[in-house]
Design an enzyme around this catalytic site. Structure first.
Site, PDB file in Angstrom:
ATOM      1  CG  ASP A 200      -1.911   1.059   1.318  1.00 13.49           C
ATOM      2  OD1 ASP A 200      -2.438   1.495   0.323  1.00 13.49           O
ATOM      3  OD2 ASP A 200      -1.820   1.797   2.422  1.00 13.49           O
ATOM      4  CB  SER A 201       0.159   4.934  -0.744  1.00 15.89           C
ATOM      5  OG  SER A 201      -0.803   4.902  -0.167  1.00 15.89           O
TER       6      SER A 201
ATOM      7  CB  CYS B  30      -3.120   0.754  -2.696  1.00 15.69           C
ATOM      8  SG  CYS B  30      -3.064   2.789  -2.844  1.00 15.69           S
TER       9      CYS B  30
ATOM     10  CD  GLU C  89      -2.151   7.484   7.851  1.00 17.39           C
ATOM     11  OE1 GLU C  89      -1.167   8.291   8.104  1.00 17.39           O
ATOM     12  OE2 GLU C  89      -1.977   6.790   6.634  1.00 17.39           O
TER      13      GLU C  89
ATOM     14  CB  CYS D 158     -10.083   4.724   1.029  1.00 15.16           C
ATOM     15  SG  CYS D 158      -8.487   5.049   1.757  1.00 15.16           S
TER      16      CYS D 158
ATOM     17  CG  HIS E  47      -6.485   5.021   5.584  1.00 11.46           C
ATOM     18  ND1 HIS E  47      -5.778   4.745   4.330  1.00 11.46           N
ATOM     19  CD2 HIS E  47      -5.798   5.583   6.427  1.00 11.46           C
ATOM     20  CE1 HIS E  47      -4.407   4.997   4.803  1.00 11.46           C
ATOM     21  NE2 HIS E  47      -4.499   5.572   6.112  1.00 11.46           N
TER      22      HIS E  47
END
Length: 270
Positions: free
Chosen positions: A10-11, A73, A153, A187, A189
């Site tokens: 993933d990024s 991702c 995050e 996404c 996240h």
């Protein structure tokens, strides 16, 4: 080859939701997770840049004798998956778009599907194309929710402020002539915010978690291709990043549900 590791990239940290599902479904598999934290986020970058970065990460993992690559991702899956598959024709490569689209089509009753994702994934129209390929009459409404990544995050995953931010982003879905009955968390996240998103959307809207659906596809592929690990002990997970191993270790617990010791996160060059 069966006991070779699965590569996951993933990024940054979002793909850890995919890793968590893979670990739950495939406890005996070894896995290498590589987060391109030096160049995160991919979601605001051009297609050319994302493709270049994704190819570099994929080739780095390929050199570590992985048996499968999971592009955990959504932005990289939307922009770079064909390029990765062409560059590594001997390696099974699975992204997160197709599994999520398939689940959304199977779940929706009225054919009105919402997708929330980063700006890059929404503007690319990857989920819209994938859903229409499976159900050409489906109505797909996309909404970029870029701030969700920062919330996760920073560990802001509940509370009145988070709920209000989520509600503001999702407001356009409440003004549609025909409401969506299925919402894709496009996404990696976003599954961390699942409970808040579910509260805002209401019980009549079913959520599709791209992390969960991708892990199911990986499990099924390994089984049908005869690549499942042939061992009875638990597999290991190795973490690699291109920058900030200490921060990665600190924040990873939000996604995995348990702490990651900083000594287990290795800094690598691409």
């Amino acid at each position: 080859m069966n006991n070779a590791p699965i590569g996951v990239f993933d990024s940054g940290l979002g793909g850890l939701t995919v890793l968590a599902e893979l670990r739950r479904l495939l406890p005996h598999e070894d896995m290498i997770y590589l987060g391109d934290t030096a160049r995160v986020p991919y979601g605001t970058k051009s297609s050319a840049s994302v493709t270049q970065y994704a190819l570099q990460v994929a080739k780095k993992l390929r050199l570590q004798d992985i048996k499968m690559l999971v592009v955990a991702c959504n932005t990289a899956s939307a922009m770079a998956l064909p390029a990765i598959q062409a560059a590594l024709p001997d390696l099974p490569v699975i992204g997160v778009i197709e599994p999520g689209a398939q689940r959304a089509v199977n779940t929706s009753q009225n054919g009105h599907i919402g997708v929330i994702a980063t700006e890059g994934t929404i503007s690319r129209g990857a989920y819209t194309s994938a859903i229409h390929h499976l159900h050409e009459d489906a109505v797909v409404t996309g909404q970029a929710c870029s701030l969700f990544v920062s919330l996760v995050e920073e560990g802001w995953i509940s509370g009145p402020i988070v709920t209000e931010i989520v509600r503001t982003y999702l407001e356009p879905f409440f003004t549609l002539d025909t409401p969506v009955d299925t919402l894709v968390l496009g996404c990696t996240h976003y599954p961390v915010l699942r409970s808040v998103i579910a509260e805002v959307m209401g019980p009549e809207v079913r959520l599709v978690d791209s992390a969960e659906t991708t892990a199911n596809v990986v499990r099924d592929y390994l089984q049908t291709s005869g690549l499942r690990a042939e061992r009875s002990v638990s597999g290991y997970t190795e973490f690699q990043v291109t920058d900030g191993p200490e921060r990665f270790a600190r924040v990873a617990g939000i996604f995995l549900g348990h702490e990651v010791e900083s000594g287990l996160v290795h800094l690598v060059d691409l």
